[in-house]
Motif scaffolding. Structure first.
Motif, PDB file in Angstrom:
ATOM      1  N   ASP A 171      -0.205  -4.031   6.123  1.00 54.15           N
ATOM      2  CA  ASP A 171      -0.839  -3.322   7.246  1.00 54.15           C
ATOM      3  C   ASP A 171      -2.334  -3.596   7.201  1.00 54.15           C
ATOM      4  OD1 ASP A 171       1.628  -2.220   7.756  1.00 54.15           O
ATOM      5  OD2 ASP A 171       1.004  -0.137   7.445  1.00 54.15           O
TER       6      ASP A 171
ATOM      7  N   HIS B 119      -7.391  -1.439   6.031  1.00 52.07           N
ATOM      8  CA  HIS B 119      -6.375  -0.676   6.765  1.00 52.07           C
ATOM      9  C   HIS B 119      -7.021   0.649   7.173  1.00 52.07           C
ATOM     10  CE1 HIS B 119      -2.559   0.661   8.107  1.00 52.07           C
ATOM     11  NE2 HIS B 119      -2.072   1.150   6.994  1.00 52.07           N
TER      12      HIS B 119
ATOM     13  N   HIS C 209       0.862  -1.195   0.000  1.00 50.70           N
ATOM     14  CA  HIS C 209       0.000   0.000   0.000  1.00 50.70           C
ATOM     15  C   HIS C 209       0.893   1.238   0.000  1.00 50.70           C
ATOM     16  CE1 HIS C 209       0.936  -0.395   4.249  1.00 50.70           C
ATOM     17  NE2 HIS C 209       0.335   0.753   4.541  1.00 50.70           N
TER      18      HIS C 209
ATOM     19  N   HIS D 243       1.503   3.928   2.021  1.00 58.09           N
ATOM     20  CA  HIS D 243       2.074   4.710   3.128  1.00 58.09           C
ATOM     21  C   HIS D 243       3.599   4.788   2.977  1.00 58.09           C
ATOM     22  CE1 HIS D 243      -1.564   4.296   5.957  1.00 58.09           C
ATOM     23  NE2 HIS D 243      -1.454   5.551   5.557  1.00 58.09           N
TER      24      HIS D 243
ATOM     25  N   HIS E 160       6.212   2.222   3.586  1.00 53.77           N
ATOM     26  CA  HIS E 160       6.189   1.092   2.645  1.00 53.77           C
ATOM     27  C   HIS E 160       6.666   1.479   1.239  1.00 53.77           C
ATOM     28  CE1 HIS E 160       4.114  -1.425   5.649  1.00 53.77           C
ATOM     29  NE2 HIS E 160       3.717  -0.232   6.066  1.00 53.77           N
TER      30      HIS E 160
HETATM   31 ZN   LIG Z   1      -0.066   1.652   6.501  1.00 48.93          ZN
END
Ligand SMILES: [Zn+2]
Ligand SMILES: O=c1ccn([C@@H]2O[C@@H]3COP(=O)(O)O[C@H]3[C@H]2O)c(=O)[nH]1
Ligand SMILES: [Zn+2]
Length: 251
Positions: free
Chosen positions: A166, A146, A61, A63, A66
């Motif tokens: 996550d 998430h 994902h 964020h 990541h």
């Molecule tokens: Zn996250």
């Protein structure tokens, strides 16, 4: 087929003792990076691993813990190493990864405008369609919850290793993954506070014992050592250590 896993970091988003929760997986001679956060280039440096050991990257994902290391990864692989790795990514994340996270720093190159395809062989992944990235190394993406509707994906590798990315606590998903025969489950774990966007340790301790016995905890805070011995049969996976995971004997 067996897999070797080295977490280049096991920390939660803002941990300082641990690098971002990103994993190197080696299988049949292929090296896959799962996520590449802000701290990933420094983690690789500390581990003595050159960036060009990466053959492909998977994104759970968007964020920054990541994907925050992507700009450095892409610029250095292209211009220092002349390498074009594969990018495995859910099809709907391709445009937002480029347009919302990467384009600002990467669109303008010395030789003209650039796009994601100038840096990666982009391999779109679809839910429900496993992908064999090289012989004996299969990836399957599983949507997780998430932040509200934020797209986020777990991975099942070679049908036996679950990697949560996550996600909030989702016992039905974990039960289903257990029942389909996954023998190892790596799960993000929030040690303090409420589980608004992650599974908390108290949540995970409510799982049936057979699931806990196959669960490794990752994406944890700087106070992890205070919880050693308080995780039931679950164990903390440690950053930079190498773990070998063998497929279960199927009956
Ligand atoms: Zn996250
Ligand atoms: O409403 C919010 C917004 C953000 N956060 C934090 O931001 C982090 C982003 O990365 P992450 O998904 O690993 O973890 C998230 C949380 O730690 C939060 O707790 N509540
Ligand atoms: Zn995270």
């Amino acid at each position: 087929m067996s897999m070797e896993i080295r977490m280049i970091g096991t920390g939660s988003a803002f941990a300082k003792k641990y690098f971002n929760n990103n994993a190197l997986v080696k299988c049949n001679g292929y090296t896959l990076m799962i996520d590449f956060g802000i701290t990933a280039p420094l983690a690789m440096y500390h581990m003595g691993l050159p960036l060009d050991c990466i053959d492909g990257v998977f994104v759970t994902h968007l964020h920054a813990d990541h994907i925050g290391g992507f700009e450095e990864l892409m610029l250095r692989l292209k211009f220092n190493y002349g390498k074009k790795p594969s990018l495995f990514i859910e099809e709907g994340l391709i445009a937002p990864l480029w347009n919302c996270s990467l384009k600002g720093g990467l669109e303008f190159g010395a030789e003209g405008r650039q796009t994601l395809d100038d840096f990666f062989h982009v391999v779109p992944l679809t839910v429900g369609k496993p992908c064999e990235i090289v012989p004996g190394f299969r990836l399957e993406i599983v949507p997780t919850r998430h932040f509200l509707d934020m797209p986020s994906y777990a991975l099942i590798l070679n049908d036996y290793l679950f990697y949560s990315g996550d996600t909030v606590f989702d016992p039905q998903l974990l039960q289903a993954v257990h029942e389909r025969g996954c023998s190892h489950m790596l799960h993000d774990c929030q040690l303090d506070g409420h589980g608004l966007v992650h599974a908390t340790l108290p949540d995970l301790l409510t799982l049936p014992e057979p699931i806990q016995r196959k669960t490794w905890l990752m994406h944890y805070g700087d106070n992890m050592e205070a919880f050693v011995g308080k995780t039931g049969p679950m164990v903390f996976i440690r950053q930079h250590q190498s773990y070998s995971f063998e497929p279960p004997a199927r009956t």
